[in-house]
Design a protein around this motif. Structure first.
Motif, PDB file in Angstrom:
ATOM      1  N   LYS A  23      47.437  18.441  44.172  1.00 53.12           N
ATOM      2  CA  LYS A  23      48.396  17.512  43.556  1.00 53.12           C
ATOM      3  C   LYS A  23      47.899  16.073  43.697  1.00 53.12           C
ATOM      4  CE  LYS A  23      52.666  20.171  44.153  1.00 53.12           C
ATOM      5  NZ  LYS A  23      53.920  20.289  44.910  1.00 53.12           N
ATOM      6  N   PHE A  24      47.434  15.780  44.876  1.00 54.76           N
ATOM      7  CA  PHE A  24      46.929  14.431  45.150  1.00 54.76           C
ATOM      8  C   PHE A  24      45.753  14.117  44.227  1.00 54.76           C
ATOM      9  CE2 PHE A  24      44.524  11.242  47.486  1.00 54.76           C
ATOM     10  CZ  PHE A  24      45.512  10.414  47.979  1.00 54.76           C
ATOM     11  N   TYR A  25      44.883  15.094  44.070  1.00 60.23           N
ATOM     12  CA  TYR A  25      43.703  14.923  43.215  1.00 60.23           C
ATOM     13  C   TYR A  25      44.136  14.606  41.776  1.00 60.23           C
ATOM     14  CZ  TYR A  25      39.494  16.116  40.567  1.00 60.23           C
ATOM     15  OH  TYR A  25      38.434  16.085  39.704  1.00 60.23           O
ATOM     16  N   HIS A  26      45.058  15.406  41.268  1.00 57.69           N
ATOM     17  CA  HIS A  26      45.495  15.203  39.884  1.00 57.69           C
ATOM     18  C   HIS A  26      46.120  13.819  39.704  1.00 57.69           C
ATOM     19  CE1 HIS A  26      44.408  19.007  38.293  1.00 57.69           C
ATOM     20  NE2 HIS A  26      45.175  19.704  39.104  1.00 57.69           N
ATOM     21  N   LYS A  27      46.766  13.335  40.733  1.00 55.15           N
ATOM     22  CA  LYS A  27      47.416  12.035  40.603  1.00 55.15           C
ATOM     23  C   LYS A  27      46.414  10.876  40.629  1.00 55.15           C
ATOM     24  CE  LYS A  27      50.996   9.051  42.412  1.00 55.15           C
ATOM     25  NZ  LYS A  27      51.997   8.778  43.440  1.00 55.15           N
ATOM     26  N   TYR A  28      45.401  11.002  41.453  1.00 57.97           N
ATOM     27  CA  TYR A  28      44.538   9.843  41.690  1.00 57.97           C
ATOM     28  C   TYR A  28      43.105   9.963  41.174  1.00 57.97           C
ATOM     29  CZ  TYR A  28      48.153   7.825  44.656  1.00 57.97           C
ATOM     30  OH  TYR A  28      49.330   7.266  45.108  1.00 57.97           O
ATOM     31  N   GLU A  29      42.698  11.124  40.703  1.00 54.37           N
ATOM     32  CA  GLU A  29      41.283  11.288  40.352  1.00 54.37           C
ATOM     33  C   GLU A  29      40.830  10.317  39.265  1.00 54.37           C
ATOM     34  OE1 GLU A  29      39.516  13.358  37.653  1.00 54.37           O
ATOM     35  OE2 GLU A  29      41.253  13.869  36.448  1.00 54.37           O
TER      36      GLU A  29
ATOM     37  N   LYS B  53      41.073  -1.041  28.747  1.00 50.05           N
ATOM     38  CA  LYS B  53      41.803   0.147  29.201  1.00 50.05           C
ATOM     39  C   LYS B  53      41.639   1.292  28.217  1.00 50.05           C
ATOM     40  CE  LYS B  53      45.505   0.314  31.574  1.00 50.05           C
ATOM     41  NZ  LYS B  53      46.857   0.234  32.139  1.00 50.05           N
ATOM     42  N   GLN B  54      41.680   0.934  26.932  1.00 48.39           N
ATOM     43  CA  GLN B  54      41.557   1.972  25.907  1.00 48.39           C
ATOM     44  C   GLN B  54      40.166   2.603  25.951  1.00 48.39           C
ATOM     45  OE1 GLN B  54      42.573   0.581  21.977  1.00 48.39           O
ATOM     46  NE2 GLN B  54      41.974   2.507  21.018  1.00 48.39           N
ATOM     47  N   GLN B  55      39.150   1.767  26.076  1.00 51.93           N
ATOM     48  CA  GLN B  55      37.783   2.285  26.107  1.00 51.93           C
ATOM     49  C   GLN B  55      37.500   3.031  27.403  1.00 51.93           C
ATOM     50  OE1 GLN B  55      34.485  -0.053  25.026  1.00 51.93           O
ATOM     51  NE2 GLN B  55      35.555  -1.170  23.417  1.00 51.93           N
ATOM     52  N   PHE B  56      38.161   2.552  28.454  1.00 52.89           N
ATOM     53  CA  PHE B  56      37.854   3.154  29.747  1.00 52.89           C
ATOM     54  C   PHE B  56      38.629   4.436  29.990  1.00 52.89           C
ATOM     55  CE2 PHE B  56      35.859   2.800  33.815  1.00 52.89           C
ATOM     56  CZ  PHE B  56      34.859   1.892  33.584  1.00 52.89           C
ATOM     57  N   ALA B  57      39.564   4.712  29.086  1.00 51.56           N
ATOM     58  CA  ALA B  57      40.346   5.940  29.257  1.00 51.56           C
ATOM     59  C   ALA B  57      39.514   7.143  28.841  1.00 51.56           C
ATOM     60  CB  ALA B  57      41.626   5.856  28.434  1.00 51.56           C
ATOM     61  N   THR B  58      38.313   7.169  29.325  1.00 47.71           N
ATOM     62  CA  THR B  58      37.423   8.287  29.018  1.00 47.71           C
ATOM     63  C   THR B  58      37.814   9.476  29.873  1.00 47.71           C
ATOM     64  OG1 THR B  58      35.914   7.420  30.647  1.00 47.71           O
ATOM     65  CG2 THR B  58      35.470   6.865  28.347  1.00 47.71           C
ATOM     66  N   GLN B  59      37.268  10.588  29.549  1.00 45.43           N
ATOM     67  CA  GLN B  59      37.581  11.781  30.329  1.00 45.43           C
ATOM     68  C   GLN B  59      37.047  11.640  31.744  1.00 45.43           C
ATOM     69  OE1 GLN B  59      36.151  15.246  28.273  1.00 45.43           O
ATOM     70  NE2 GLN B  59      38.229  15.744  27.642  1.00 45.43           N
ATOM     71  N   SER B  60      37.861  12.002  32.669  1.00 45.27           N
ATOM     72  CA  SER B  60      37.415  12.055  34.063  1.00 45.27           C
ATOM     73  C   SER B  60      37.004  13.504  34.357  1.00 45.27           C
ATOM     74  CB  SER B  60      38.543  11.581  34.975  1.00 45.27           C
ATOM     75  OG  SER B  60      39.700  12.312  34.696  1.00 45.27           O
TER      76      SER B  60
END
Lengths: 185, 203
Positions: A23-29, B53-60
């Motif tokens: 849960k923590f990961y999903h919130k802050y990753e 922010k828009q450009q940086f909203a890339t996939q993590s």
């Protein structure tokens, strides 16, 4: 999710509760990853930093003293991991990249979608020194107050303001040099 | 904060992200009413922030990052378990170790015995002299002085006897077994004294 629930998550994590870490990961990753990416310009390295930070949380969640917000504490850990990364890879933190657009990082599709102005904004942000870019990222992307940025970077609040002032000035100069004309600076 | 000592434009990025304190907010808003340049700056900063922010909203890394994290946690746990688990008991192999030591000791003893050379050991000072022993039977009528005289002549010495047949064993001092001439000469001298020596032979 409230501040208390963040604390509760950390308490569970400190007792080895893996679902709590999930849960923590999903919130802050996303926040951790993008902070690392803004400074490293390398998605692979940023993902590595994210993993290291979350492992640090897993191992030492009990060390969170509650003196700051959980996000501030977490980005502080990220900041130090990035410094370690720079040391390990002999990279200079304050290096400014060459003032050339990074064509490799922009696919054709991205170029089509993005406006020319937006591309230069990202380009100029990436060309800031690490000291300036980290403050700009935390202010623009994280939207954090300067006192929290100071806590994350472990420096005085005045330093944060000064770095932001220079970041803003260099950003405007860079944009102007590429035909994006802000009307201040 | 010493906001009164600095130009409000130092606070504009935090005005844009709406994190200023009430006092600072009031100070900046008052300044913006009269400063065209700062109003433009605020607009530009908002634009930069929105674009960034828009450009940086890339996939993590998302679920892939989570899978990696879980794998590392699993590995971490396994390593911790290895460190905390007691090492395998040594009790089971202790008797085996004792038996192995015994086998080594026995084998070493046997090897030492097997390597011992056959026959006598030759001292460093040289090969010992082989003793010359003669068997002699004296005449029962001979007296002690006569026997003594004969023995002195051949440099002999009674070492054992008399046996059941009245035979004595005499060694010849200063004569080695390989000195056949000396031995024959001594035997001859003894035989010449027939009134004292009835019988003589070399072993």
């Amino acid at each position: 999710m409230t501040l208390d629930s963040d604390h509760e998550l950390l308490e569970l994590i400190a007792h080895g509760n893996e679902p709590a870490l999930e849960k923590f990961y999903h919130k802050y990753e996303s926040r951790v990853y993008h902070f690392a990416l803004s400074r490293l310009h390398d998605p692979h390295a940023a993902a590595g930093i994210l993993n290291e930070v979350m492992m640090e949380v897993w191992r030492s969640a009990s060390r969170f003293e509650g003196k700051s917000r959980v996000g501030t504490w977490l980005l502080g850990i990220t900041h130090h991991k990035i410094i370690d990364y720079f040391r390990k890879h002999h990279r200079h933190q304050a290096e400014e990249l060459q003032d050339e657009p990074d064509e490799q990082s922009n696919s054709i599709d991205e170029c089509i979608i993005a406006t020319q102005q937006s591309k230069w904004i990202r380009h100029c942000m990436d060309r800031l020194s690490d000291d300036h870019r980290q403050v700009a990222h935390l202010a623009f992307f994280e939207e954090l107050p300067y006192n929290e940025i100071a806590a994350i970077l472990d420096c005085p609040q005045g330093t944060v303001k000064t770095r932001m002032f220079h970041a803003k000035r260099n950003l405007v100069r860079c944009l102007a040099a590429h035909g994006v004309e802000p009307e201040f600076g | 904060m010493t906001s009164t000592q600095e130009h409000p434009d130092m606070l504009l990025p935090w005005y844009v992200n709406q994190t200023l304190s009430a006092e600072e907010l009031e100070q900046v808003e008052q300044h913006l009413e009269t400063c065209e340049r700062c109003r433009t700056e605020v607009a530009t900063l908002k634009h930069i922030r929105d674009e960034y922010k828009q450009q940086f909203a890339t996939q993590s890394p998302g679920r892939f990052g989570l899978a990696r994290l879980k794998a590392d946690i699993k590995r971490d746990r396994q390593e911790q378990e290895k460190e905390t688990l007691p090492r395998p008991s040594f009790l089971w192999w202790r008797p085996v170790m004792v038996a192995a030591v015994l086998v080594i000791v026995i084998q070493s003893t046997l090897l030492v015995k097997m390597e011992r050379p056959e026959g006598t050991i030759t001292p460093l000072s040289g090969k010992p002299a082989a003793e010359v022993v003669l068997q002699v039977r004296f005449n029962p009528q001979a007296i002690e002085s006569e026997i003594r005289k004969v023995l002195l002549e051949v440099d002999g010495e009674i070492v054992s006897g008399p046996g059941a047949l009245g035979i004595y064993r005499i060694t010849l001092k200063n004569v080695d077994a390989d000195q056949q001439d000396a031995i024959l000469r001594a035997v001859s001298m003894l035989k010449e004294n027939k009134n004292v020596v009835e019988f003589v032979s070399s072993q």
